[in-house]
Design an enzyme around this catalytic site. Structure first.
Site, PDB file in Angstrom:
ATOM      1  N   HIS A 135       0.840  -1.200   0.000  1.00  0.00           N
ATOM      2  CA  HIS A 135       0.000   0.000   0.000  1.00  0.00           C
ATOM      3  C   HIS A 135       0.874   1.250   0.000  1.00  0.00           C
ATOM      4  CE1 HIS A 135       0.115   1.187   4.374  1.00  0.00           C
ATOM      5  NE2 HIS A 135       0.175  -0.110   4.619  1.00  0.00           N
ATOM      6  N   ASP A 147       5.729   1.611   7.370  1.00  0.00           N
ATOM      7  CA  ASP A 147       4.338   1.246   7.077  1.00  0.00           C
ATOM      8  C   ASP A 147       3.724   2.244   6.108  1.00  0.00           C
ATOM      9  OD1 ASP A 147       1.805   0.202   7.121  1.00  0.00           O
ATOM     10  OD2 ASP A 147       1.309   0.959   9.116  1.00  0.00           O
ATOM     11  N   GLU A 181      -5.369   2.003   2.109  1.00  0.00           N
ATOM     12  CA  GLU A 181      -5.250   0.820   2.980  1.00  0.00           C
ATOM     13  C   GLU A 181      -5.500   1.190   4.436  1.00  0.00           C
ATOM     14  OE1 GLU A 181      -3.292  -2.218   5.564  1.00  0.00           O
ATOM     15  OE2 GLU A 181      -2.983  -0.045   5.458  1.00  0.00           O
ATOM     16  N   GLU A 182      -4.962   2.318   4.842  1.00  0.00           N
ATOM     17  CA  GLU A 182      -5.079   2.719   6.241  1.00  0.00           C
ATOM     18  C   GLU A 182      -6.498   3.144   6.614  1.00  0.00           C
ATOM     19  OE1 GLU A 182      -2.945   2.006   8.221  1.00  0.00           O
ATOM     20  OE2 GLU A 182      -0.926   2.199   7.390  1.00  0.00           O
ATOM     21  N   ASP A 210       3.796  -5.680   3.610  1.00  0.00           N
ATOM     22  CA  ASP A 210       3.360  -4.562   4.436  1.00  0.00           C
ATOM     23  C   ASP A 210       4.213  -4.499   5.686  1.00  0.00           C
ATOM     24  OD1 ASP A 210       2.014  -2.557   5.696  1.00  0.00           O
ATOM     25  OD2 ASP A 210       0.023  -3.408   5.445  1.00  0.00           O
TER      26      ASP A 210
END
Length: 584
Positions: A135, A147, A181-182, A210
Protein backbone atom coordinates in the site's frame (compact mmCIF):
# COMPACT_ATOMS: atom_id res chain seq x y z
CA UNK A 1 -0.87 -1.97 7.98
CA UNK A 2 -4.22 -2.36 9.69
CA UNK A 3 -3.78 -4.73 12.44
CA UNK A 4 -7.00 -11.16 9.94
CA UNK A 5 -5.99 -14.68 9.31
CA UNK A 6 -4.85 -16.36 6.14
CA UNK A 7 -5.50 -19.31 3.75
CA UNK A 8 -4.25 -21.30 0.74
CA UNK A 9 -2.97 -21.74 -2.82
CA UNK A 10 -0.58 -23.56 -5.24
CA UNK A 11 3.14 -23.14 -5.84
CA UNK A 12 5.38 -23.75 -8.82
CA UNK A 13 9.01 -23.68 -10.14
CA UNK A 14 12.25 -25.21 -8.90
CA UNK A 15 14.47 -24.65 -5.90
CA UNK A 16 17.83 -26.00 -4.83
CA UNK A 17 19.49 -24.72 -1.65
CA UNK A 18 22.77 -22.84 -2.05
CA UNK A 19 25.06 -20.68 0.05
CA UNK A 20 24.31 -16.95 -0.01
CA UNK A 21 26.59 -14.01 0.49
CA UNK A 22 24.12 -12.50 2.92
CA UNK A 23 24.66 -13.43 6.56
CA UNK A 24 22.29 -16.08 7.88
CA UNK A 25 22.17 -14.67 11.36
CA UNK A 26 19.71 -12.39 13.18
CA UNK A 27 18.03 -9.49 11.45
CA UNK A 28 18.29 -6.86 14.14
CA UNK A 29 20.92 -4.71 12.46
CA UNK A 30 21.16 -1.09 13.45
CA UNK A 31 19.17 1.26 11.24
CA UNK A 32 22.31 2.91 9.91
CA UNK A 33 23.70 -0.28 8.35
CA UNK A 34 23.15 -0.45 4.60
CA UNK A 35 24.22 -3.82 3.16
CA UNK A 36 24.57 -3.85 -0.61
CA UNK A 37 22.12 -6.69 -1.18
CA UNK A 38 22.53 -10.43 -1.50
CA UNK A 39 23.19 -13.13 -3.98
CA UNK A 40 20.43 -15.57 -4.91
CA UNK A 41 19.99 -19.32 -4.45
CA UNK A 42 21.16 -21.55 -7.25
CA UNK A 43 18.36 -22.65 -9.60
CA UNK A 44 17.74 -25.65 -11.82
CA UNK A 45 18.49 -25.54 -15.52
CA UNK A 46 14.77 -25.07 -16.24
CA UNK A 47 15.27 -21.38 -15.42
CA UNK A 48 17.17 -19.43 -18.06
CA UNK A 49 19.13 -17.35 -15.54
CA UNK A 50 19.31 -16.85 -11.76
CA UNK A 51 17.40 -13.93 -10.23
CA UNK A 52 19.35 -10.67 -10.08
CA UNK A 53 20.42 -9.46 -6.66
CA UNK A 54 18.64 -6.35 -5.39
CA UNK A 55 20.92 -3.64 -4.02
CA UNK A 56 19.44 -2.37 -0.77
CA UNK A 57 21.04 1.04 -1.41
CA UNK A 58 18.62 1.50 -4.30
CA UNK A 59 15.70 0.62 -1.99
CA UNK A 60 16.94 3.16 0.52
CA UNK A 61 17.02 5.74 -2.26
CA UNK A 62 13.31 5.20 -2.87
CA UNK A 63 12.63 5.53 0.86
CA UNK A 64 14.48 8.83 0.95
CA UNK A 65 12.18 10.07 -1.81
CA UNK A 66 9.09 9.00 0.17
CA UNK A 67 10.42 10.82 3.24
CA UNK A 68 10.94 13.95 1.13
CA UNK A 69 7.37 13.75 -0.20
CA UNK A 70 6.08 13.58 3.38
CA UNK A 71 8.37 16.32 4.71
CA UNK A 72 7.31 18.69 1.93
CA UNK A 73 3.60 17.99 2.41
CA UNK A 74 2.61 18.27 6.03
CA UNK A 75 4.63 15.34 7.36
CA UNK A 76 2.63 12.45 5.91
CA UNK A 77 1.60 10.60 2.76
CA UNK A 78 -2.00 9.82 3.75
CA UNK A 79 -4.54 9.02 1.05
CA UNK A 80 -6.05 12.19 -0.39
CA UNK A 81 -3.03 14.38 0.45
CA UNK A 82 -0.35 15.92 -1.74
CA UNK A 83 2.21 13.59 -0.14
CA UNK A 84 0.31 10.57 -1.41
CA UNK A 85 -0.15 12.08 -4.87
CA UNK A 86 3.62 12.66 -5.08
CA UNK A 87 4.18 9.01 -4.10
CA UNK A 88 1.91 7.60 -6.80
CA UNK A 89 3.36 9.96 -9.44
CA UNK A 90 6.87 8.77 -8.53
CA UNK A 91 5.83 5.13 -8.88
CA UNK A 92 4.12 5.78 -12.20
CA UNK A 93 7.11 7.60 -13.68
CA UNK A 94 9.70 5.04 -12.54
CA UNK A 95 7.69 2.08 -13.83
CA UNK A 96 6.78 3.62 -17.17
CA UNK A 97 10.39 4.61 -17.80
CA UNK A 98 11.43 0.97 -17.16
CA UNK A 99 8.97 -0.36 -19.75
CA UNK A 100 6.01 -1.45 -17.64
CA UNK A 101 2.46 -1.06 -18.84
CA UNK A 102 1.10 1.18 -16.05
CA UNK A 103 -2.57 1.61 -15.26
CA UNK A 104 -3.40 4.59 -13.06
CA UNK A 105 -6.74 3.62 -11.55
CA UNK A 106 -8.78 6.35 -9.85
CA UNK A 107 -10.25 4.90 -6.66
CA UNK A 108 -13.57 6.74 -6.46
CA UNK A 109 -14.27 5.31 -3.00
CA UNK A 110 -10.93 6.57 -1.61
CA UNK A 111 -10.32 9.95 0.00
CA UNK A 112 -9.77 12.58 -2.69
CA UNK A 113 -10.29 9.97 -5.45
CA UNK A 114 -6.72 8.76 -4.92
CA UNK A 115 -4.85 6.55 -7.37
CA UNK A 116 -4.02 2.86 -7.44
CA UNK A 117 -0.92 2.09 -9.51
CA UNK A 118 -1.03 -1.24 -11.37
CA UNK A 119 2.02 -2.26 -13.40
CA UNK A 120 2.20 -5.22 -15.81
CA UNK A 121 5.48 -6.47 -17.26
CA UNK A 122 4.90 -7.52 -20.89
CA UNK A 123 4.93 -11.22 -21.73
CA UNK A 124 4.10 -14.49 -20.06
CA UNK A 125 0.87 -16.42 -19.89
CA UNK A 126 -1.71 -13.96 -18.56
CA UNK A 127 -3.91 -16.91 -17.56
CA UNK A 128 -1.20 -17.61 -14.96
CA UNK A 129 -0.66 -14.21 -13.35
CA UNK A 130 1.26 -13.77 -10.12
CA UNK A 131 0.61 -10.48 -8.38
CA UNK A 132 2.71 -8.63 -5.82
CA UNK A 133 1.39 -5.63 -3.88
CA UNK A 134 1.94 -3.02 -1.18
CA UNK A 135 0.00 0.00 0.00
CA UNK A 136 1.27 3.41 -1.03
CA UNK A 137 -0.37 5.48 1.71
CA UNK A 138 0.60 6.33 5.28
CA UNK A 139 -1.46 7.27 8.30
CA UNK A 140 -1.92 10.99 8.92
CA UNK A 141 0.30 10.84 12.02
CA UNK A 142 3.55 10.41 10.13
CA UNK A 143 5.44 9.70 6.89
CA UNK A 144 4.84 5.92 6.98
CA UNK A 145 8.37 4.88 5.98
CA UNK A 146 8.15 1.36 7.37
CA UNK A 147 4.34 1.25 7.08
CA UNK A 148 4.32 0.87 4.17
CA UNK A 149 7.13 2.71 2.48
CA UNK A 150 9.26 -0.40 2.99
CA UNK A 151 6.86 -2.62 1.05
CA UNK A 152 6.38 0.07 -1.59
CA UNK A 153 10.12 0.60 -2.11
CA UNK A 154 11.21 -3.06 -2.08
CA UNK A 155 8.58 -4.00 -4.65
CA UNK A 156 9.46 -1.01 -6.83
CA UNK A 157 13.13 -1.98 -6.90
CA UNK A 158 12.32 -5.66 -7.48
CA UNK A 159 10.18 -4.60 -10.45
CA UNK A 160 12.93 -2.36 -11.82
CA UNK A 161 15.48 -5.19 -11.56
CA UNK A 162 13.13 -7.49 -13.47
CA UNK A 163 12.84 -4.89 -16.22
CA UNK A 164 16.59 -4.23 -16.34
CA UNK A 165 17.32 -7.94 -16.87
CA UNK A 166 14.39 -8.48 -19.29
CA UNK A 167 14.12 -12.28 -18.93
CA UNK A 168 11.98 -14.60 -21.02
CA UNK A 169 8.60 -14.74 -19.30
CA UNK A 170 6.72 -18.00 -18.89
CA UNK A 171 3.97 -16.70 -16.61
CA UNK A 172 2.75 -13.14 -16.17
CA UNK A 173 3.72 -10.80 -13.33
CA UNK A 174 1.75 -7.81 -12.12
CA UNK A 175 2.43 -5.29 -9.34
CA UNK A 176 -0.08 -3.17 -7.44
CA UNK A 177 0.34 -0.21 -5.08
CA UNK A 178 -2.90 0.55 -3.22
CA UNK A 179 -4.42 3.75 -1.92
CA UNK A 180 -6.66 3.85 1.15
CA UNK A 181 -5.25 0.82 2.98
CA UNK A 182 -5.08 2.72 6.24
CA UNK A 183 -8.76 3.68 5.90
CA UNK A 184 -9.93 0.07 5.55
CA UNK A 185 -8.24 -1.59 2.52
CA UNK A 186 -10.32 0.68 0.28
CA UNK A 187 -8.01 0.86 -2.74
CA UNK A 188 -7.38 -2.87 -3.03
CA UNK A 189 -11.11 -3.60 -2.57
CA UNK A 190 -11.86 -1.14 -5.37
CA UNK A 191 -9.37 -2.86 -7.68
CA UNK A 192 -10.58 -6.39 -6.93
CA UNK A 193 -14.20 -5.33 -7.38
CA UNK A 194 -13.29 -3.95 -10.83
CA UNK A 195 -12.11 -7.39 -12.04
CA UNK A 196 -14.27 -9.82 -13.99
CA UNK A 197 -14.60 -13.41 -12.81
CA UNK A 198 -12.13 -14.51 -15.51
CA UNK A 199 -9.62 -11.86 -14.45
CA UNK A 200 -9.82 -12.99 -10.83
CA UNK A 201 -9.35 -16.63 -11.87
CA UNK A 202 -6.23 -15.68 -13.84
CA UNK A 203 -4.50 -14.43 -10.67
CA UNK A 204 -2.95 -17.61 -9.28
CA UNK A 205 -1.53 -15.95 -6.17
CA UNK A 206 -1.34 -12.52 -4.57
CA UNK A 207 1.25 -11.50 -1.97
CA UNK A 208 1.10 -8.29 0.03
CA UNK A 209 4.28 -6.83 1.55
CA UNK A 210 3.36 -4.56 4.44
CA UNK A 211 6.10 -3.38 6.82
CA UNK A 212 9.25 -5.34 5.89
CA UNK A 213 11.84 -3.31 7.80
CA UNK A 214 10.62 -3.14 11.43
CA UNK A 215 13.52 -2.22 13.71
CA UNK A 216 12.68 -4.96 16.26
CA UNK A 217 10.99 -7.25 13.77
CA UNK A 218 10.92 -10.86 12.66
CA UNK A 219 10.16 -12.67 9.42
CA UNK A 220 6.46 -13.45 9.01
CA UNK A 221 5.18 -15.27 5.92
CA UNK A 222 1.49 -15.90 6.47
CA UNK A 223 -0.23 -17.95 3.79
CA UNK A 224 0.22 -21.11 1.72
CA UNK A 225 -0.14 -19.61 -1.77
CA UNK A 226 2.61 -19.96 -4.38
CA UNK A 227 4.25 -16.65 -3.48
CA UNK A 228 4.42 -17.53 0.22
CA UNK A 229 5.97 -20.89 -0.73
CA UNK A 230 8.71 -19.17 -2.72
CA UNK A 231 9.43 -16.69 0.06
CA UNK A 232 9.88 -19.55 2.53
CA UNK A 233 12.22 -21.28 0.08
CA UNK A 234 14.34 -18.14 -0.11
CA UNK A 235 14.53 -17.60 3.64
CA UNK A 236 15.32 -21.30 4.19
CA UNK A 237 18.20 -20.96 1.73
CA UNK A 238 19.76 -18.15 3.81
CA UNK A 239 19.02 -19.92 7.12
CA UNK A 240 16.54 -17.31 8.34
CA UNK A 241 13.54 -18.99 10.02
CA UNK A 242 10.04 -17.68 9.35
CA UNK A 243 6.79 -17.74 11.31
CA UNK A 244 3.14 -17.10 10.55
CA UNK A 245 1.61 -14.00 12.13
CA UNK A 246 -1.60 -13.32 14.05
CA UNK A 247 -1.48 -9.58 13.40
CA UNK A 248 -3.99 -8.18 10.95
CA UNK A 249 -4.92 -6.71 8.50
CA UNK A 250 -3.76 -5.70 5.04
CA UNK A 251 -4.68 -5.80 1.37
CA UNK A 252 -4.32 -9.58 1.10
CA UNK A 253 -7.80 -9.69 2.66
CA UNK A 254 -9.37 -7.96 -0.36
CA UNK A 255 -7.98 -10.65 -2.67
CA UNK A 256 -8.69 -13.58 -0.36
CA UNK A 257 -12.30 -12.50 0.02
CA UNK A 258 -12.56 -12.74 -3.79
CA UNK A 259 -11.28 -16.34 -3.77
CA UNK A 260 -7.70 -15.52 -4.82
CA UNK A 261 -4.95 -17.42 -2.91
CA UNK A 262 -3.17 -14.74 -0.89
CA UNK A 263 -0.55 -14.07 1.76
CA UNK A 264 0.63 -11.23 3.98
CA UNK A 265 4.37 -10.87 4.48
CA UNK A 266 5.95 -8.56 7.03
CA UNK A 267 8.39 -7.99 9.87
CA UNK A 268 5.60 -7.16 12.34
CA UNK A 269 3.74 -4.11 13.64
CA UNK A 270 2.60 -3.34 17.20
CA UNK A 271 2.70 -6.83 18.75
CA UNK A 272 5.54 -7.54 21.16
CA UNK A 273 8.53 -9.75 20.45
CA UNK A 274 8.90 -12.93 22.49
CA UNK A 275 12.05 -14.40 23.99
CA UNK A 276 11.80 -17.34 21.57
CA UNK A 277 11.72 -14.90 18.65
CA UNK A 278 14.76 -13.08 19.99
CA UNK A 279 16.66 -16.38 19.93
CA UNK A 280 15.73 -16.72 16.24
CA UNK A 281 16.18 -13.18 14.98
CA UNK A 282 17.81 -11.03 17.64
CA UNK A 283 16.20 -7.86 18.99
CA UNK A 284 14.51 -7.09 22.31
CA UNK A 285 11.86 -9.24 24.01
CA UNK A 286 8.75 -7.53 25.36
CA UNK A 287 8.97 -4.60 22.94
CA UNK A 288 6.94 -3.97 19.80
CA UNK A 289 8.23 -5.18 16.45
CA UNK A 290 7.89 -1.58 15.27
CA UNK A 291 7.93 0.89 18.20
CA UNK A 292 6.98 3.67 15.74
CA UNK A 293 3.94 1.92 14.29
CA UNK A 294 1.41 4.58 13.17
CA UNK A 295 3.48 7.34 14.77
CA UNK A 296 5.35 10.41 13.60
CA UNK A 297 8.67 8.62 14.27
CA UNK A 298 8.01 6.15 11.41
CA UNK A 299 10.57 8.11 9.39
CA UNK A 300 13.68 7.58 7.28
CA UNK A 301 16.29 6.45 8.13
CA UNK A 302 15.74 6.04 11.87
CA UNK A 303 12.84 3.58 11.63
CA UNK A 304 14.32 1.24 9.00
CA UNK A 305 16.22 -2.01 9.62
CA UNK A 306 18.27 -2.22 6.44
CA UNK A 307 19.21 -5.87 7.01
CA UNK A 308 15.54 -6.86 6.93
CA UNK A 309 14.89 -4.45 4.08
CA UNK A 310 17.59 -6.06 1.91
CA UNK A 311 16.55 -9.60 2.71
CA UNK A 312 12.91 -8.94 1.87
CA UNK A 313 13.76 -7.14 -1.37
CA UNK A 314 15.77 -10.16 -2.50
CA UNK A 315 13.10 -12.61 -1.30
CA UNK A 316 10.52 -10.73 -3.38
CA UNK A 317 12.82 -10.81 -6.43
CA UNK A 318 13.40 -14.52 -5.98
CA UNK A 319 9.67 -15.25 -5.71
CA UNK A 320 8.59 -13.23 -8.75
CA UNK A 321 11.52 -14.45 -10.86
CA UNK A 322 11.12 -18.16 -10.12
CA UNK A 323 7.35 -18.07 -10.57
CA UNK A 324 7.27 -16.20 -13.87
CA UNK A 325 10.52 -16.61 -15.87
CA UNK A 326 12.29 -19.39 -17.75
CA UNK A 327 10.94 -22.68 -19.02
CA UNK A 328 8.61 -24.41 -16.59
CA UNK A 329 8.58 -28.25 -16.47
CA UNK A 330 5.80 -29.77 -18.58
CA UNK A 331 4.55 -31.51 -15.44
CA UNK A 332 4.94 -29.70 -12.16
CA UNK A 333 3.60 -29.77 -8.60
CA UNK A 334 3.62 -27.92 -5.29
CA UNK A 335 4.24 -28.94 -1.68
CA UNK A 336 2.72 -27.36 1.44
CA UNK A 337 2.30 -28.27 5.12
CA UNK A 338 -0.71 -27.97 7.44
CA UNK A 339 0.03 -26.95 10.09
CA UNK A 340 3.46 -25.50 9.32
CA UNK A 341 4.56 -25.44 12.97
CA UNK A 342 4.17 -27.52 16.14
CA UNK A 343 5.27 -27.44 19.78
CA UNK A 344 5.94 -30.56 21.86
CA UNK A 345 7.71 -31.57 25.05
CA UNK A 346 10.75 -33.83 24.55
CA UNK A 347 9.57 -37.43 24.45
CA UNK A 348 6.31 -36.75 22.58
CA UNK A 349 5.39 -36.31 18.92
CA UNK A 350 3.56 -34.01 16.50
CA UNK A 351 1.94 -34.58 13.13
CA UNK A 352 1.27 -32.48 10.04
CA UNK A 353 -0.29 -33.13 6.66
CA UNK A 354 1.96 -32.82 3.61
CA UNK A 355 -0.25 -31.61 0.77
CA UNK A 356 0.73 -31.77 -2.89
CA UNK A 357 -1.00 -30.32 -5.93
CA UNK A 358 -0.50 -30.61 -9.69
CA UNK A 359 0.29 -27.09 -10.92
CA UNK A 360 0.91 -27.85 -14.61
CA UNK A 361 0.64 -30.83 -16.95
CA UNK A 362 -0.28 -34.25 -15.62
CA UNK A 363 0.12 -36.02 -12.29
CA UNK A 364 3.42 -37.56 -11.19
CA UNK A 365 4.97 -39.45 -8.29
CA UNK A 366 6.41 -37.23 -5.59
CA UNK A 367 8.89 -38.75 -3.11
CA UNK A 368 9.04 -37.10 0.32
CA UNK A 369 12.16 -36.61 2.44
CA UNK A 370 13.17 -34.30 5.28
CA UNK A 371 16.26 -32.52 6.55
CA UNK A 372 17.17 -30.26 9.45
CA UNK A 373 15.83 -32.39 12.34
CA UNK A 374 18.06 -31.97 15.45
CA UNK A 375 19.54 -34.82 17.49
CA UNK A 376 16.83 -36.82 19.23
CA UNK A 377 14.20 -36.00 16.60
CA UNK A 378 13.11 -38.22 13.70
CA UNK A 379 10.69 -37.54 10.84
CA UNK A 380 8.63 -40.14 8.97
CA UNK A 381 6.03 -40.00 6.20
CA UNK A 382 3.00 -42.22 5.62
CA UNK A 383 3.09 -42.85 2.72
CA UNK A 384 6.63 -41.88 1.67
CA UNK A 385 5.53 -41.24 -1.94
CA UNK A 386 2.28 -39.76 -3.25
CA UNK A 387 0.76 -38.97 -6.59
CA UNK A 388 0.68 -35.18 -7.01
CA UNK A 389 -2.67 -34.02 -5.72
CA UNK A 390 -2.46 -36.47 -2.83
CA UNK A 391 -1.32 -36.05 0.77
CA UNK A 392 0.84 -37.78 3.35
CA UNK A 393 0.99 -37.68 7.14
CA UNK A 394 4.30 -36.45 8.54
CA UNK A 395 5.09 -37.60 12.09
CA UNK A 396 7.79 -35.80 14.06
CA UNK A 397 8.93 -38.04 16.95
CA UNK A 398 11.15 -36.70 19.74
CA UNK A 399 13.08 -38.39 22.52
CA UNK A 400 13.57 -37.10 26.06
CA UNK A 401 17.17 -36.34 25.10
CA UNK A 402 16.16 -33.78 22.47
CA UNK A 403 17.34 -30.30 23.42
CA UNK A 404 14.70 -27.58 23.94
CA UNK A 405 14.64 -24.90 21.28
CA UNK A 406 13.15 -23.95 17.93
CA UNK A 407 14.18 -25.83 14.79
CA UNK A 408 13.33 -25.59 11.08
CA UNK A 409 12.66 -28.92 9.36
CA UNK A 410 12.65 -28.79 5.56
CA UNK A 411 10.27 -31.18 3.80
CA UNK A 412 11.30 -31.86 0.20
CA UNK A 413 9.19 -33.34 -2.57
CA UNK A 414 11.11 -34.81 -5.51
CA UNK A 415 9.54 -35.54 -8.89
CA UNK A 416 10.19 -33.91 -12.25
CA UNK A 417 11.23 -30.91 -10.15
CA UNK A 418 12.19 -30.38 -6.51
CA UNK A 419 10.00 -28.34 -4.14
CA UNK A 420 10.30 -27.68 -0.43
CA UNK A 421 8.21 -26.49 2.51
CA UNK A 422 9.33 -25.57 6.03
CA UNK A 423 8.05 -26.86 9.37
CA UNK A 424 8.97 -25.05 12.60
CA UNK A 425 9.38 -27.47 15.53
CA UNK A 426 9.48 -25.99 19.03
CA UNK A 427 10.73 -28.25 21.83
CA UNK A 428 9.69 -26.86 25.20
CA UNK A 429 11.98 -26.70 28.19
CA UNK A 430 12.54 -29.25 30.93
CA UNK A 431 9.39 -30.05 32.85
CA UNK A 432 7.14 -29.12 29.95
CA UNK A 433 4.17 -26.84 30.23
CA UNK A 434 2.74 -26.99 33.74
CA UNK A 435 -0.73 -25.53 33.98
CA UNK A 436 -1.68 -25.75 30.31
CA UNK A 437 -5.29 -25.11 29.33
CA UNK A 438 -7.85 -22.33 29.04
CA UNK A 439 -7.20 -19.69 31.72
CA UNK A 440 -10.15 -17.27 31.61
CA UNK A 441 -13.07 -17.73 33.96
CA UNK A 442 -16.63 -17.49 32.62
CA UNK A 443 -15.29 -17.13 29.06
CA UNK A 444 -18.73 -16.95 27.43
CA UNK A 445 -20.26 -14.68 30.11
CA UNK A 446 -22.97 -17.28 30.76
CA UNK A 447 -22.65 -17.36 34.59
CA UNK A 448 -23.34 -13.82 35.83
CA UNK A 449 -20.23 -11.61 35.84
CA UNK A 450 -17.63 -13.25 38.11
CA UNK A 451 -14.62 -13.30 37.69
CA UNK A 452 -15.02 -10.43 35.23
CA UNK A 453 -15.08 -6.84 36.48
CA UNK A 454 -17.36 -4.78 34.27
CA UNK A 455 -19.20 -1.47 34.06
CA UNK A 456 -22.90 -1.68 34.85
CA UNK A 457 -24.91 -3.27 32.05
CA UNK A 458 -21.95 -4.53 30.01
CA UNK A 459 -22.46 -8.26 30.73
CA UNK A 460 -25.96 -9.58 30.25
CA UNK A 461 -28.56 -11.39 28.11
CA UNK A 462 -28.29 -8.76 25.40
CA UNK A 463 -30.41 -8.56 22.25
CA UNK A 464 -30.51 -6.47 19.08
CA UNK A 465 -27.11 -4.98 18.18
CA UNK A 466 -25.71 -6.70 21.27
CA UNK A 467 -27.02 -10.20 20.61
CA UNK A 468 -24.56 -13.00 21.58
CA UNK A 469 -22.67 -15.22 19.15
CA UNK A 470 -23.43 -18.35 21.17
CA UNK A 471 -25.44 -19.01 24.31
CA UNK A 472 -27.65 -16.34 25.82
CA UNK A 473 -25.20 -13.80 27.26
CA UNK A 474 -22.24 -11.69 26.14
CA UNK A 475 -20.47 -8.39 26.83
CA UNK A 476 -21.70 -5.24 25.07
CA UNK A 477 -19.69 -2.02 25.28
CA UNK A 478 -21.13 1.12 23.72
CA UNK A 479 -24.37 1.40 21.79
CA UNK A 480 -25.57 4.55 23.59
CA UNK A 481 -24.84 7.34 21.11
CA UNK A 482 -23.70 9.55 23.99
CA UNK A 483 -20.40 10.32 25.68
CA UNK A 484 -19.57 7.27 27.73
CA UNK A 485 -16.64 5.04 28.77
CA UNK A 486 -17.16 1.40 29.80
CA UNK A 487 -14.69 -1.27 30.83
CA UNK A 488 -14.50 -5.06 31.03
CA UNK A 489 -11.54 -6.79 32.67
CA UNK A 490 -10.24 -9.98 34.27
CA UNK A 491 -6.93 -10.80 35.95
CA UNK A 492 -5.21 -14.03 34.96
CA UNK A 493 -1.96 -15.80 35.80
CA UNK A 494 0.06 -17.31 32.97
CA UNK A 495 2.36 -20.26 33.71
CA UNK A 496 5.96 -20.51 32.52
CA UNK A 497 7.54 -23.17 30.33
CA UNK A 498 4.83 -23.31 27.67
CA UNK A 499 5.10 -22.69 23.94
CA UNK A 500 1.80 -21.07 23.03
CA UNK A 501 -0.10 -18.36 24.89
CA UNK A 502 -3.08 -17.34 22.74
CA UNK A 503 -5.74 -14.81 23.66
CA UNK A 504 -8.81 -15.05 21.44
CA UNK A 505 -12.32 -13.64 21.36
CA UNK A 506 -15.09 -12.97 18.88
CA UNK A 507 -15.87 -9.31 18.25
CA UNK A 508 -18.86 -7.77 16.45
CA UNK A 509 -18.83 -4.07 15.58
CA UNK A 510 -21.81 -2.03 14.33
CA UNK A 511 -22.21 1.72 14.04
CA UNK A 512 -24.49 4.52 12.89
CA UNK A 513 -21.50 6.77 12.20
CA UNK A 514 -21.26 7.70 8.51
CA UNK A 515 -17.58 8.69 8.30
CA UNK A 516 -15.05 6.53 6.43
CA UNK A 517 -12.01 8.31 7.86
CA UNK A 518 -12.51 9.33 11.51
CA UNK A 519 -12.42 7.15 14.62
CA UNK A 520 -15.13 8.66 16.79
CA UNK A 521 -15.87 5.58 18.92
CA UNK A 522 -13.21 3.10 20.01
CA UNK A 523 -12.58 -0.23 21.71
CA UNK A 524 -9.09 -0.61 23.19
CA UNK A 525 -7.80 -4.11 23.99
CA UNK A 526 -5.01 -4.23 26.59
CA UNK A 527 -2.97 -6.71 28.58
CA UNK A 528 -1.54 -4.90 31.54
CA UNK A 529 -0.21 -1.61 30.18
CA UNK A 530 0.33 -3.05 26.69
CA UNK A 531 -2.23 -2.13 24.02
CA UNK A 532 -2.86 -5.09 21.73
CA UNK A 533 -5.19 -3.33 19.29
CA UNK A 534 -7.59 -0.42 18.97
CA UNK A 535 -10.84 -0.98 17.04
CA UNK A 536 -13.20 1.80 16.02
CA UNK A 537 -16.36 2.67 14.14
CA UNK A 538 -14.25 2.21 10.95
CA UNK A 539 -13.93 -1.56 11.60
CA UNK A 540 -17.57 -2.61 11.23
CA UNK A 541 -17.88 -6.41 10.97
CA UNK A 542 -19.97 -9.40 11.94
CA UNK A 543 -18.58 -11.62 14.70
CA UNK A 544 -14.91 -12.10 13.77
CA UNK A 545 -12.31 -14.15 15.64
CA UNK A 546 -9.47 -12.00 16.97
CA UNK A 547 -6.34 -13.64 18.39
CA UNK A 548 -3.09 -12.43 19.97
CA UNK A 549 0.19 -13.98 21.14
CA UNK A 550 0.75 -13.34 24.86
CA UNK A 551 4.00 -15.30 25.21
CA UNK A 552 5.77 -12.14 26.37
CA UNK A 553 3.65 -12.27 29.57
CA UNK A 554 4.55 -15.86 30.58
CA UNK A 555 5.00 -16.19 34.33
CA UNK A 556 3.09 -12.99 35.08
CA UNK A 557 -0.29 -12.14 36.54
CA UNK A 558 -1.80 -9.66 34.12
CA UNK A 559 -5.14 -7.93 33.62
CA UNK A 560 -6.95 -8.36 30.34
CA UNK A 561 -8.96 -5.18 29.77
CA UNK A 562 -11.42 -3.92 27.16
CA UNK A 563 -12.24 -0.19 27.20
CA UNK A 564 -15.09 1.15 25.08
CA UNK A 565 -15.50 4.87 24.48
CA UNK A 566 -18.21 6.76 22.58
CA UNK A 567 -18.43 10.42 21.68
CA UNK A 568 -21.47 12.62 22.05
CA UNK A 569 -23.59 11.35 19.14
CA UNK A 570 -24.20 8.44 16.75
CA UNK A 571 -23.78 5.11 18.49
CA UNK A 572 -21.22 2.33 17.96
CA UNK A 573 -21.50 -1.11 19.54
CA UNK A 574 -18.56 -3.39 20.40
CA UNK A 575 -19.87 -6.85 21.33
CA UNK A 576 -17.54 -9.53 22.74
CA UNK A 577 -18.29 -13.25 23.14
CA UNK A 578 -16.58 -16.64 23.47
CA UNK A 579 -13.29 -15.46 24.93
CA UNK A 580 -10.34 -17.75 25.67
CA UNK A 581 -6.75 -17.53 26.87
CA UNK A 582 -5.28 -20.89 25.88
CA UNK A 583 -1.87 -22.05 27.06
CA UNK A 584 -0.13 -25.14 25.66
Amino acid sequence: MRLRTVTAGPALAVFAAATLALSAQPAAASPGVRPSGSSMPALSASLLAPPPAVDVNNVNGHLQQLQTFASNNGGNRATGTAGHTATTTYLQQKLQAAGFTVTVQTCTTCNGSAKNIIADWPGGNTSNTYMFGAHSDSVSAGPGINDDGSGTATLLEAALQLAANNPTMTNHVRFGWWAGEEQGLIGSKFYVNSLTTAQKTAIKAYGTFDMVASTNGGYFVTGTDAIAGKLREYFTSISVPTETSTECCSDDGSFRNAGIPSSINSTGASYTKTSAQVSKWGGTAGKAYDPCYHKACDSYPSNINSTSLGRWANAEEYALWTLTTGTAPANDFSVSLSPSAGAVTPGSSATATVNTATTSGGTQTVTLTSSGAPAGVSVSFSPTSVTSGGSSTMTVTTTTAAAPGSYTITVTGTGSAVHSASYTLTLTGTGGCAGAGQKLGNPGFETATTPWTASTGVIGANTGDGSPRTGTRDAWLGGYGATRTQTLSQSVTLPTGCSLYTLSFYLKISTTETTTTTQYDKLTVQVGTTTLQVFSNLNVSAYTLRSYDLAAFAGQTVTLKFTGTEDSSLKSSFVIDDTALTVS
